[in-house]
Write an enzyme that holds these catalytic residues in place. Structure first.
Site, PDB file in Angstrom:
ATOM      1  N   ASP A 156      -2.446  -7.666 -20.375  1.00  0.00           N
ATOM      2  CA  ASP A 156      -2.920  -7.431 -18.811  1.00  0.00           C
ATOM      3  C   ASP A 156      -1.633  -5.747 -18.769  1.00  0.00           C
ATOM      4  OD1 ASP A 156      -4.167  -8.258 -15.962  1.00  0.00           O
ATOM      5  OD2 ASP A 156      -1.964  -7.422 -15.942  1.00  0.00           O
ATOM      6  N   LYS A 215      -5.499  -1.245 -14.741  1.00  0.00           N
ATOM      7  CA  LYS A 215      -6.008  -1.196 -13.320  1.00  0.00           C
ATOM      8  C   LYS A 215      -5.350   0.094 -12.444  1.00  0.00           C
ATOM      9  CE  LYS A 215      -3.318  -5.990 -13.105  1.00  0.00           C
ATOM     10  NZ  LYS A 215      -2.406  -5.805 -14.256  1.00  0.00           N
ATOM     11  N   HIS A 241      -6.126  -2.387  -8.249  1.00  0.00           N
ATOM     12  CA  HIS A 241      -5.267  -2.841  -7.830  1.00  0.00           C
ATOM     13  C   HIS A 241      -4.317  -3.513  -7.286  1.00  0.00           C
ATOM     14  CE1 HIS A 241      -0.535  -3.242 -10.967  1.00  0.00           C
ATOM     15  NE2 HIS A 241      -0.597  -4.542  -9.986  1.00  0.00           N
TER      16      HIS A 241
END
Length: 302
Positions: free
Chosen positions: A50, A80, A111
């Protein structure tokens, strides 16, 4: 009874995609360190990484993936959309892909529900908000560059506002939020679940200065299980049905966080960890004071 195999477990999203339950988080991971951390994670068996444009480390994350030797198709990669890029999500995604060195991401998240004016980061766009952004993100699914889309840092008010919008034709696959015993967000998790949105917990260990590691209840459970408090916290979250993305840049800790197969927590263990919030009070790692608007529930911090 068979021991849980948490590190091979996946969660099936509302798109049918299967996301690995345990991933490596890279928030606050310096670019000079994150490549090594990503490579170590993938070599240790992680298959979920991530990152975010705002972290400033996408290029190093991509380099770590390539250095690991693990095929790209075996890895779940999340990044993101940054706040100042809300009006041009397609171009922002292209820039992220270029930095990552890949032609797609498995999950692209908004985000924050904050459409910031890039010419003045203290202001919001007067004619644009996250609902407009979501309409643009939905178009990305047809390009193949984002295989799933979702949101991050959406609490109940904003999530309900998004889902009620006539232009919301795709229910977010994931809502990535701060989740740990000091900020368990039961109302947000319940709303996610009711709408078929998967919850991913970031800061799931409470950050490096976490007060949890001084908590007698957690320390007692960890000692009794012969595990670290971090490992217990991860299994606590997984048992609740969340995916978890613990962050570390130290290879030994990265590997230790993944060594949780066979760790079982009883109902009493889960309830005992739940009570940490009662004694600790609200503990929030990530705040929103730097944003031009507030996005977190004020009541939870009073």
């Amino acid at each position: 009874m068979a021991s849980p195999q948490y590190t091979t477990r996946t969660f099936t999203l509302n798109t049918g995609a299967k996301m690995p339950a345990v991933g490596l988080g890279t928030w606050r991971s310096a670019p000079t360190q994150v490549q090594t951390a990503v490579e170590a994670a993938l070599r240790a068996g992680y298959r979920h990484i991530d990152t975010a444009a705002a972290y400033g480390n996408e290029a190093e994350v991509g380099a770590g993936i390539r250095a690991s030797g693990v095929p790209r198709g075996d890895i779940w990669l999340t990044t993101k959309l940054d706040n100042p890029e809300h009006k041009d999500a397609a171009a922002a995604l292209d820039r992220s892909l270029a930095r990552l060195g890949t032609d797609y991401v498995d999950l692209y998240l908004m985000h924050w529900p904050s459409s910031t004016d890039p010419t003045d980061l203290k202001k919001h766009h007067p004619d644009w908000d996250f609902r407009d952004t979501w309409r643009e993100m939905q178009k990305l699914l047809g390009t193949g560059k984002a295989r799933n889309i979702g949101v991050s840092n959406f609490e109940t008010i904003n999530l309900e506002k998004l889902l009620a919008d006539p232009g919301c034709n795709v229910v977010p696959a994931v809502n990535q939020i701060e989740l740990h015993p000091g900020y368990p967000s039961p109302e947000v998790v319940a709303l996610n679940t009711s709408k078929g949105i998967h919850s991913t917990g970031y800061s799931c260990l409470g950050s490096q200065d976490s007060p949890f590691y001084k908590d007698a209840t957690l320390l007692h459970i960890a000692e009794a299980k012969g595990k670290t408090p971090q490992q217990v916290l991860l299994v606590w979250g997984l048992t609740k049905g969340w995916s978890v993305i613990p962050k570390s840049v130290t290879p030994s800790r990265v590997e230790a966080n993944f060594q949780i197969d066979g760790l079982e927590l009883s109902d009493d263990d889960i309830k005992a960890i739940d009570t940490i919030a009662d004694t600790l009070g609200v503990y929030k790692v990530c705040d929103d004071e730097w944003l031009p608007i507030r996005v977190f529930d004020r009541k939870l911090r009073n």
